[in-house]
Scaffold this motif. Structure first.
Motif, PDB file in Angstrom:
ATOM      1  N   THR A 105      15.408  13.915   4.745  1.00  0.00           N
ATOM      2  CA  THR A 105      15.030  13.216   6.324  1.00  0.00           C
ATOM      3  C   THR A 105      14.161  12.258   6.440  1.00  0.00           C
ATOM      4  N   ASP A 106      12.869  12.946   5.699  1.00  0.00           N
ATOM      5  CA  ASP A 106      11.582  11.875   5.706  1.00  0.00           C
ATOM      6  C   ASP A 106      12.058  10.782   5.022  1.00  0.00           C
ATOM      7  N   ALA A 107      12.451  10.769   3.903  1.00  0.00           N
ATOM      8  CA  ALA A 107      12.899   9.450   2.949  1.00  0.00           C
ATOM      9  C   ALA A 107      13.792   8.764   3.855  1.00  0.00           C
ATOM     10  N   GLN A 108      14.880   9.143   4.516  1.00  0.00           N
ATOM     11  CA  GLN A 108      15.697   8.354   5.271  1.00  0.00           C
ATOM     12  C   GLN A 108      15.118   7.448   6.263  1.00  0.00           C
ATOM     13  N   ILE A 165      18.657  11.861  -2.952  1.00  0.00           N
ATOM     14  CA  ILE A 165      17.900  10.959  -2.040  1.00  0.00           C
ATOM     15  C   ILE A 165      17.997   9.451  -2.307  1.00  0.00           C
ATOM     16  N   THR A 166      18.009   9.226  -3.667  1.00  0.00           N
ATOM     17  CA  THR A 166      17.807   7.778  -4.211  1.00  0.00           C
ATOM     18  C   THR A 166      19.180   7.212  -3.787  1.00  0.00           C
ATOM     19  N   GLN A 167      20.338   7.860  -4.000  1.00  0.00           N
ATOM     20  CA  GLN A 167      21.748   7.476  -3.710  1.00  0.00           C
ATOM     21  C   GLN A 167      21.905   7.236  -1.952  1.00  0.00           C
ATOM     22  N   SER A 168      21.098   7.906  -1.191  1.00  0.00           N
ATOM     23  CA  SER A 168      21.393   8.067   0.134  1.00  0.00           C
ATOM     24  C   SER A 168      20.545   7.001   0.881  1.00  0.00           C
ATOM     25  N   ILE A 169      19.597   6.045   0.304  1.00  0.00           N
ATOM     26  CA  ILE A 169      18.910   5.255   0.917  1.00  0.00           C
ATOM     27  C   ILE A 169      18.977   3.793   0.121  1.00  0.00           C
ATOM     28  N   ASN A 170      18.621   3.058   1.011  1.00  0.00           N
ATOM     29  CA  ASN A 170      18.574   1.544   0.515  1.00  0.00           C
ATOM     30  C   ASN A 170      17.525   0.849  -0.200  1.00  0.00           C
ATOM     31  N   VAL A 171      16.611   1.715  -0.533  1.00  0.00           N
ATOM     32  CA  VAL A 171      15.213   1.252  -0.875  1.00  0.00           C
ATOM     33  C   VAL A 171      15.033   1.609  -2.519  1.00  0.00           C
ATOM     34  N   PRO A 172      14.208   1.044  -3.384  1.00  0.00           N
ATOM     35  CA  PRO A 172      13.852   1.661  -4.767  1.00  0.00           C
ATOM     36  C   PRO A 172      13.157   2.841  -4.495  1.00  0.00           C
ATOM     37  N   THR A 173      13.329   3.904  -5.272  1.00  0.00           N
ATOM     38  CA  THR A 173      12.725   5.260  -5.509  1.00  0.00           C
ATOM     39  C   THR A 173      12.111   5.064  -6.852  1.00  0.00           C
ATOM     40  N   ILE A 174      10.610   5.597  -6.765  1.00  0.00           N
ATOM     41  CA  ILE A 174       9.862   5.708  -7.912  1.00  0.00           C
ATOM     42  C   ILE A 174       9.592   7.376  -8.320  1.00  0.00           C
ATOM     43  N   GLY A 175       9.815   7.794  -9.446  1.00  0.00           N
ATOM     44  CA  GLY A 175       9.701   9.086  -9.726  1.00  0.00           C
ATOM     45  C   GLY A 175       8.408   9.323 -10.594  1.00  0.00           C
ATOM     46  N   ILE A 176       7.526  10.590 -10.436  1.00  0.00           N
ATOM     47  CA  ILE A 176       6.874  11.101 -11.375  1.00  0.00           C
ATOM     48  C   ILE A 176       7.056  12.675 -11.351  1.00  0.00           C
ATOM     49  N   VAL A 236       0.788  -1.176  -0.008  1.00  0.00           N
ATOM     50  CA  VAL A 236       0.103   0.018   0.226  1.00  0.00           C
ATOM     51  C   VAL A 236       0.830   1.244  -0.056  1.00  0.00           C
ATOM     52  N   LYS A 237       0.337   2.333  -0.742  1.00  0.00           N
ATOM     53  CA  LYS A 237       1.088   3.711  -0.716  1.00  0.00           C
ATOM     54  C   LYS A 237       0.643   4.643   0.372  1.00  0.00           C
ATOM     55  N   ILE A 238       1.215   5.472   1.258  1.00  0.00           N
ATOM     56  CA  ILE A 238       0.783   6.271   2.291  1.00  0.00           C
ATOM     57  C   ILE A 238       1.348   7.711   1.697  1.00  0.00           C
ATOM     58  N   GLU A 239       0.781   8.646   1.990  1.00  0.00           N
ATOM     59  CA  GLU A 239       1.415  10.035   1.775  1.00  0.00           C
ATOM     60  C   GLU A 239       1.801  10.855   2.692  1.00  0.00           C
ATOM     61  N   GLY A 240       3.078  11.494   2.831  1.00  0.00           N
ATOM     62  CA  GLY A 240       3.688  12.137   3.577  1.00  0.00           C
ATOM     63  C   GLY A 240       4.661  11.646   4.600  1.00  0.00           C
ATOM     64  N   GLY A 241       5.377  12.456   5.194  1.00  0.00           N
ATOM     65  CA  GLY A 241       6.524  12.188   6.145  1.00  0.00           C
ATOM     66  C   GLY A 241       6.252  12.492   7.496  1.00  0.00           C
ATOM     67  N   GLY A 242       7.053  12.783   8.384  1.00  0.00           N
ATOM     68  CA  GLY A 242       6.961  13.153   9.494  1.00  0.00           C
ATOM     69  C   GLY A 242       6.199  12.136  10.583  1.00  0.00           C
ATOM     70  N   GLU A 243       4.849  12.451  10.933  1.00  0.00           N
ATOM     71  CA  GLU A 243       4.201  11.648  11.607  1.00  0.00           C
ATOM     72  C   GLU A 243       3.727  10.353  10.784  1.00  0.00           C
ATOM     73  N   MET A 244       3.692  10.397   9.598  1.00  0.00           N
ATOM     74  CA  MET A 244       3.464   9.090   9.092  1.00  0.00           C
ATOM     75  C   MET A 244       4.496   8.121   8.905  1.00  0.00           C
ATOM     76  N   VAL A 245       5.864   8.512   9.444  1.00  0.00           N
ATOM     77  CA  VAL A 245       6.932   7.439   9.639  1.00  0.00           C
ATOM     78  C   VAL A 245       6.721   6.377  10.468  1.00  0.00           C
ATOM     79  N   THR A 285      13.444  24.736  -1.750  1.00  0.00           N
ATOM     80  CA  THR A 285      14.088  25.422  -0.950  1.00  0.00           C
ATOM     81  C   THR A 285      15.037  24.648  -0.350  1.00  0.00           C
ATOM     82  N   GLU A 286      16.332  25.078   0.282  1.00  0.00           N
ATOM     83  CA  GLU A 286      17.209  24.131   1.115  1.00  0.00           C
ATOM     84  C   GLU A 286      16.583  23.607   2.382  1.00  0.00           C
ATOM     85  N   GLU A 287      15.726  24.180   2.928  1.00  0.00           N
ATOM     86  CA  GLU A 287      15.089  23.729   4.278  1.00  0.00           C
ATOM     87  C   GLU A 287      14.227  22.360   3.975  1.00  0.00           C
ATOM     88  N   SER A 288      13.292  22.741   2.795  1.00  0.00           N
ATOM     89  CA  SER A 288      12.418  21.712   2.498  1.00  0.00           C
ATOM     90  C   SER A 288      12.993  20.414   1.754  1.00  0.00           C
TER      91      SER A 288
END
Length: 269
Positions: free
Chosen positions: A162-165, A188-199, A108-117, A153-156
């Motif tokens: 951080t969320d992806a990791q 980010i793709t190069q920094s995590i060990n799971v596949p990334t999908i782009g759109i 399943v796919k869920i949206e968002g980082g932060g609390e969704m982790v 932005t640099e912050e976002s």
């Protein structure tokens, strides 16, 4: 099936994903070699004619997942968890996710980082494979102020990294990036060990996804707006124009993704 796909991705094979909502197209896409069929809540727009995905229900997702599973029993199926089906508490998220798995979804796919982790971790720990959706998240379209590029932005950008990791550490099977700068998606793709999908996230991702109706060039906006007012997103490409048939258009897309020819720079931000 999912583990086999993830092993191939880890070995460097690109993942070709398309949205799918019924058995007939599921069969066509599977025969053309599409790796993952995404039963997306985008059906609210391309099937139901709405202006966003927010009215899509669990019953809608269960119904369409069952149809796709019937048409492609040997292909990995990912199903979106619709708005309000997972955000409030992990226990409700798990119950709804298990219902979608019972209907035929492999993850399943869920949206968002932060609390969704924490929610993603809870699902994984209870046997539900998860894809995290970061960047532009359609279920938050009102909060985001429309269909806008994220991570500029640099912050976002740092927050997304951080969320992806965190999602990868939580055990998700994939991370999907929508409408973010290509350079950020590659980083980010190069920094995590799971596949990334782009759109709309550049060619540096492990794989790509498109909405089927965009690939065929047949979506012209919600039913309450004139077709001539619709402008296709930058990341979309009409493969039917050159393919000549639905089957050839899908095959061309799969080959272009596998060979790294799609997306091109013009499709990226």
């Amino acid at each position: 099936m999912l583990n086999t796909l993830l092993t191939k991705a880890a070995a460097g094979e690109k993942i070709a994903m398309l949205t799918c909502y019924d058995a007939t197209f599921a069969k066509v896409l599977a025969l053309a070699g599409v790796d993952v069929l995404l039963v997306g809540d985008s059906l609210g727009m391309v099937i139901q004619g709405a202006s966003n995905t927010l009215e899509v229900t669990m019953q809608d997702m269960i119904y369409h997942t069952r149809l796709v599973a019937k048409g492609a029993p040997h292909t990995v199926i990912m199903t979106d968890m619709p708005a309000c089906s997972y955000e409030h508490d992990p226990q409700t998220a798990l119950a709804n996710a298990q219902t979608l798995m019972a209907a035929g979804a492999h993850l399943v796919k869920i949206e968002g980082g932060g609390e969704m982790v924490a929610t993603a971790r809870y699902l994984v720990e209870n046997g539900v494979p998860v894809c995290a959706h970061l960047g532009f998240t359609p279920q938050s379209v009102e909060k985001l102020g429309g269909y806008k590029i994220q991570g500029k932005t640099e912050e976002s950008a740092q927050a997304m990294l951080t969320d992806a990791q965190a999602m990868a550490q939580a055990g998700v099977s994939m991370v999907l990036f929508e409408m973010i700068p290509a350079a950020l998606a590659t980083e980010i793709t190069q920094s995590i060990n799971v596949p990334t999908i782009g759109i709309g996230a550049g060619a540096g991702c492990t794989g790509q996804v498109l909405v089927l109706q965009d690939l065929l060039g047949i979506y012209s906006g919600p039913t309450d707006k004139a077709p001539q007012d619709y402008k296709a997103p930058r990341f979309a490409q009409n493969f039917l124009q050159q393919g000549g048939s639905v089957q050839q258009a899908v095959s061309d897309y799969v080959q272009a993704v596998k060979e790294g020819r799609f997306p091109e720079d013009r499709h990226s931000y």
